[in-house]
Design a protein around this motif. Structure first.
Motif, PDB file in Angstrom:
ATOM      1  N   ARG A  72       6.856  -8.462  -1.878  1.00  0.00           N
ATOM      2  CA  ARG A  72       7.814  -9.441  -1.247  1.00  0.00           C
ATOM      3  C   ARG A  72       7.439  -9.340   0.030  1.00  0.00           C
ATOM      4  NH1 ARG A  72      12.665  -9.931   0.961  1.00  0.00           N
ATOM      5  NH2 ARG A  72      13.146  -8.245   0.259  1.00  0.00           N
ATOM      6  N   ASP A  73       6.998  -7.642   1.004  1.00  0.00           N
ATOM      7  CA  ASP A  73       7.403  -7.580   2.556  1.00  0.00           C
ATOM      8  C   ASP A  73       6.294  -6.556   2.782  1.00  0.00           C
ATOM      9  OD1 ASP A  73       9.064  -5.581   1.027  1.00  0.00           O
ATOM     10  OD2 ASP A  73      10.209  -5.835   2.832  1.00  0.00           O
ATOM     11  N   PHE A  74       5.438  -6.358   1.669  1.00  0.00           N
ATOM     12  CA  PHE A  74       4.496  -5.087   1.813  1.00  0.00           C
ATOM     13  C   PHE A  74       3.068  -5.495   1.428  1.00  0.00           C
ATOM     14  CE2 PHE A  74       6.489  -3.848  -1.829  1.00  0.00           C
ATOM     15  CZ  PHE A  74       5.418  -3.602  -1.916  1.00  0.00           C
ATOM     16  N   VAL A  75       2.395  -4.618   2.016  1.00  0.00           N
ATOM     17  CA  VAL A  75       0.882  -4.933   0.862  1.00  0.00           C
ATOM     18  C   VAL A  75       0.804  -3.439   0.658  1.00  0.00           C
ATOM     19  CG1 VAL A  75      -1.412  -5.722   0.446  1.00  0.00           C
ATOM     20  CG2 VAL A  75       0.190  -7.241   1.057  1.00  0.00           C
ATOM     21  N   ALA A  76       0.176  -2.812  -0.541  1.00  0.00           N
ATOM     22  CA  ALA A  76       0.009  -1.413  -0.678  1.00  0.00           C
ATOM     23  C   ALA A  76      -1.810  -1.170  -1.451  1.00  0.00           C
ATOM     24  CB  ALA A  76       0.672  -0.830  -1.553  1.00  0.00           C
ATOM     25  N   VAL A  77      -2.131  -0.218  -1.012  1.00  0.00           N
ATOM     26  CA  VAL A  77      -3.648   0.125  -1.759  1.00  0.00           C
ATOM     27  C   VAL A  77      -3.481   1.887  -2.186  1.00  0.00           C
ATOM     28  CG1 VAL A  77      -5.850   0.822  -1.404  1.00  0.00           C
ATOM     29  CG2 VAL A  77      -4.509  -1.269   0.017  1.00  0.00           C
ATOM     30  N   LYS A  78      -3.527   1.457  -3.053  1.00  0.00           N
ATOM     31  CA  LYS A  78      -3.677   2.515  -4.173  1.00  0.00           C
ATOM     32  C   LYS A  78      -5.025   3.298  -4.794  1.00  0.00           C
ATOM     33  CE  LYS A  78      -0.968   4.863  -7.882  1.00  0.00           C
ATOM     34  NZ  LYS A  78      -0.403   4.774  -9.324  1.00  0.00           N
ATOM     35  N   THR A  79      -5.992   4.651  -4.232  1.00  0.00           N
ATOM     36  CA  THR A  79      -6.364   5.089  -4.985  1.00  0.00           C
ATOM     37  C   THR A  79      -6.501   6.257  -5.427  1.00  0.00           C
ATOM     38  OG1 THR A  79      -8.016   3.920  -2.787  1.00  0.00           O
ATOM     39  CG2 THR A  79      -8.887   5.600  -3.934  1.00  0.00           C
ATOM     40  N   GLN A  98      -3.607   8.486  -3.607  1.00  0.00           N
ATOM     41  CA  GLN A  98      -3.807   8.137  -2.001  1.00  0.00           C
ATOM     42  C   GLN A  98      -3.342   6.763  -2.294  1.00  0.00           C
ATOM     43  OE1 GLN A  98      -6.005   6.449   1.164  1.00  0.00           O
ATOM     44  NE2 GLN A  98      -5.517   8.741   2.029  1.00  0.00           N
ATOM     45  N   LEU A  99      -1.809   6.567  -1.741  1.00  0.00           N
ATOM     46  CA  LEU A  99      -0.757   4.954  -1.665  1.00  0.00           C
ATOM     47  C   LEU A  99      -1.021   5.041   0.540  1.00  0.00           C
ATOM     48  CD1 LEU A  99       0.565   2.974  -3.084  1.00  0.00           C
ATOM     49  CD2 LEU A  99       1.982   3.940  -2.584  1.00  0.00           C
ATOM     50  N   VAL A 100      -1.270   3.743   0.194  1.00  0.00           N
ATOM     51  CA  VAL A 100      -1.049   3.053   2.066  1.00  0.00           C
ATOM     52  C   VAL A 100      -0.265   1.858   1.973  1.00  0.00           C
ATOM     53  CG1 VAL A 100      -2.012   3.066   4.155  1.00  0.00           C
ATOM     54  CG2 VAL A 100      -3.247   4.304   2.295  1.00  0.00           C
ATOM     55  N   VAL A 101       0.451   2.111   2.749  1.00  0.00           N
ATOM     56  CA  VAL A 101       1.856   0.770   2.437  1.00  0.00           C
ATOM     57  C   VAL A 101       1.606   0.200   3.352  1.00  0.00           C
ATOM     58  CG1 VAL A 101       4.103   0.106   1.952  1.00  0.00           C
ATOM     59  CG2 VAL A 101       2.893   2.032   0.607  1.00  0.00           C
ATOM     60  N   PHE A 102       1.154  -0.694   3.845  1.00  0.00           N
ATOM     61  CA  PHE A 102       1.436  -1.302   5.176  1.00  0.00           C
ATOM     62  C   PHE A 102       2.823  -2.500   4.539  1.00  0.00           C
ATOM     63  CE2 PHE A 102      -3.125  -0.777   3.796  1.00  0.00           C
ATOM     64  CZ  PHE A 102      -3.110  -0.105   4.862  1.00  0.00           C
ATOM     65  N   PRO A 103       3.736  -2.484   5.803  1.00  0.00           N
ATOM     66  CA  PRO A 103       4.715  -3.057   5.710  1.00  0.00           C
ATOM     67  C   PRO A 103       4.422  -5.142   6.483  1.00  0.00           C
ATOM     68  CG  PRO A 103       5.447  -1.323   6.695  1.00  0.00           C
ATOM     69  CD  PRO A 103       3.457  -1.246   6.564  1.00  0.00           C
ATOM     70  N   LYS A 104       4.731  -5.836   6.340  1.00  0.00           N
ATOM     71  CA  LYS A 104       4.712  -6.918   6.539  1.00  0.00           C
ATOM     72  C   LYS A 104       5.383  -7.188   8.485  1.00  0.00           C
ATOM     73  CE  LYS A 104       5.611 -12.505   6.065  1.00  0.00           C
ATOM     74  NZ  LYS A 104       6.209 -12.834   5.558  1.00  0.00           N
ATOM     75  N   GLY A 105       4.542  -8.025   8.984  1.00  0.00           N
ATOM     76  CA  GLY A 105       4.704  -7.828  10.696  1.00  0.00           C
ATOM     77  C   GLY A 105       5.089  -6.518  11.287  1.00  0.00           C
ATOM     78  N   GLU A 106       4.245  -5.682  10.643  1.00  0.00           N
ATOM     79  CA  GLU A 106       4.661  -4.083  11.425  1.00  0.00           C
ATOM     80  C   GLU A 106       3.410  -4.279  11.889  1.00  0.00           C
ATOM     81  OE1 GLU A 106       7.507  -3.178  12.644  1.00  0.00           O
ATOM     82  OE2 GLU A 106       8.558  -3.536  10.888  1.00  0.00           O
ATOM     83  N   ARG A 107       2.827  -3.044  13.165  1.00  0.00           N
ATOM     84  CA  ARG A 107       1.847  -2.395  13.514  1.00  0.00           C
ATOM     85  C   ARG A 107       2.139  -0.898  12.742  1.00  0.00           C
ATOM     86  NH1 ARG A 107       0.262  -4.836  19.486  1.00  0.00           N
ATOM     87  NH2 ARG A 107      -0.734  -2.701  18.881  1.00  0.00           N
ATOM     88  N   TYR A 108       2.326  -0.335  12.426  1.00  0.00           N
ATOM     89  CA  TYR A 108       2.238   0.865  11.519  1.00  0.00           C
ATOM     90  C   TYR A 108       1.976   0.798   9.981  1.00  0.00           C
ATOM     91  CZ  TYR A 108       7.103   0.528   9.734  1.00  0.00           C
ATOM     92  OH  TYR A 108       8.133   0.819   9.785  1.00  0.00           O
ATOM     93  N   PHE A 109       1.541   1.517   9.080  1.00  0.00           N
ATOM     94  CA  PHE A 109       1.148   1.805   8.520  1.00  0.00           C
ATOM     95  C   PHE A 109       2.294   3.334   7.504  1.00  0.00           C
ATOM     96  CE2 PHE A 109      -2.705   3.110   9.166  1.00  0.00           C
ATOM     97  CZ  PHE A 109      -3.056   4.292   8.854  1.00  0.00           C
ATOM     98  N   LEU A 110       2.421   3.741   6.278  1.00  0.00           N
ATOM     99  CA  LEU A 110       2.740   4.855   5.895  1.00  0.00           C
ATOM    100  C   LEU A 110       1.793   5.123   4.423  1.00  0.00           C
ATOM    101  CD1 LEU A 110       6.411   3.131   4.790  1.00  0.00           C
ATOM    102  CD2 LEU A 110       5.903   5.209   6.718  1.00  0.00           C
ATOM    103  N   LEU A 111       1.170   6.317   4.645  1.00  0.00           N
ATOM    104  CA  LEU A 111       0.383   7.356   3.976  1.00  0.00           C
ATOM    105  C   LEU A 111       0.385   8.641   2.802  1.00  0.00           C
ATOM    106  CD1 LEU A 111      -3.819   7.758   5.134  1.00  0.00           C
ATOM    107  CD2 LEU A 111      -1.900   9.236   4.638  1.00  0.00           C
ATOM    108  N   MET A 112       0.196   8.273   2.076  1.00  0.00           N
ATOM    109  CA  MET A 112       1.110   9.554   0.969  1.00  0.00           C
ATOM    110  C   MET A 112      -0.425   9.704   0.266  1.00  0.00           C
ATOM    111  SD  MET A 112       1.010  10.101  -2.645  1.00  0.00           S
ATOM    112  CE  MET A 112       1.168   8.870  -3.161  1.00  0.00           C
ATOM    113  N   ASP A 113      -0.793  10.695   0.377  1.00  0.00           N
ATOM    114  CA  ASP A 113      -2.073  11.681  -0.404  1.00  0.00           C
ATOM    115  C   ASP A 113      -0.948  12.371  -1.199  1.00  0.00           C
ATOM    116  OD1 ASP A 113      -4.101  11.695   0.682  1.00  0.00           O
ATOM    117  OD2 ASP A 113      -3.915  12.041   2.431  1.00  0.00           O
ATOM    118  N   ARG A 114      -1.344  12.270  -2.469  1.00  0.00           N
ATOM    119  CA  ARG A 114      -1.092  13.524  -3.798  1.00  0.00           C
ATOM    120  C   ARG A 114      -2.238  13.734  -4.497  1.00  0.00           C
ATOM    121  NH1 ARG A 114       2.811  10.582  -8.021  1.00  0.00           N
ATOM    122  NH2 ARG A 114       1.221  10.968  -9.034  1.00  0.00           N
ATOM    123  N   ILE A 115      -1.982  15.021  -4.424  1.00  0.00           N
ATOM    124  CA  ILE A 115      -2.518  16.024  -6.002  1.00  0.00           C
ATOM    125  C   ILE A 115      -1.366  16.585  -6.975  1.00  0.00           C
ATOM    126  CG2 ILE A 115      -4.501  17.797  -6.489  1.00  0.00           C
ATOM    127  CD1 ILE A 115      -5.384  16.128  -4.359  1.00  0.00           C
TER     128      ILE A 115
END
Length: 194
Positions: A72-79, A98-115
């Motif tokens: 509803r308030d984000f788009v994420a890309v999971k690789t 790797q998960l990259v989350v782009f919150p709606k209306g923000e100028r930053y993103f959140l990134l997570m890496d996991r093995i």
């Protein structure tokens, strides 16, 4: 990776793609001094690490098929990617996510890496050379870089001019658990010029 050297065997182990496992031999002609110099510059040299599994993500992995997740308030890309080969005595098959989350209306993103690993090690780590991957021409796209985990509780702000000349990732602004305290947050940001 591990905090030990693969120097004794890196040139002898050949991956399925025909390239050596060691980071000094992942290039088309490992005997060419220019390629060896590039490898040292691009991946650092002051603390040689030992590869547990490969390929190294930045330039040897095959194309990935990212999954786009819409909320509803984000788009994420999971690789995700499964490592194809391993060091002697190890097995391939660990999975990088790797998960990259782009919150709606923000100028930053959140990134997570996991093995999710298939090998055991007392010292295994995922090496991440950020913030060295900012596209710019002498700082034209950003005015400063902020790293929360260096220079005390308020982090450090590094002016763009510090990035005018390229440097190996382990030369400047590096964080290592054996030389720095463990921070509450790992925040990397750059201040856009606009």
């Amino acid at each position: 990776m591990e905090a030990r050297s693969d120097e004794a065997w890196a040139d002898k182990v050949i991956a399925p793609d025909g390239h050596g496992v060691g980071r000094y031999t992942w290039y088309t002609n490992e005997t060419d001094p220019a390629w060896k110099s590039y490898a040292l510059f691009a991946h650092g040299s002051s603390h040689r690490e030992r590869v547990v599994e490969g390929p190294q993500l930045c330039h040897r992995m095959k194309p990935v098929q990212p999954e786009v997740i819409r909320g509803r308030d984000f788009v994420a890309v999971k690789t995700t990617y499964k490592f194809e080969y391993a060091a002697p005595g190890r097995k391939p098959g660990s999975q990088w996510t790797q998960l990259v989350v782009f919150p709606k209306g923000e100028r930053y993103f959140l990134l997570m890496d996991r093995i999710d690993r298939v090998n055991d090690s007392d010292e295994m780590f995922l090496r991440n050379d950020t913030p060295g991957c900012i596209r710019h021409e002498r700082g034209d796209t950003f005015s400063e870089v902020y790293l929360s985990y260096l220079s005390g509780p308020n982090g450090v702000r590094i002016p763009a001019k510090e990035f005018f000349e390229p440097f190996p990732p382990d030369l400047n602004f590096g964080y290592r658990r054996d030389t720095h305290r463990t921070p509450v947050h790992f925040i990397r940001a750059y201040h856009l010029r606009d």
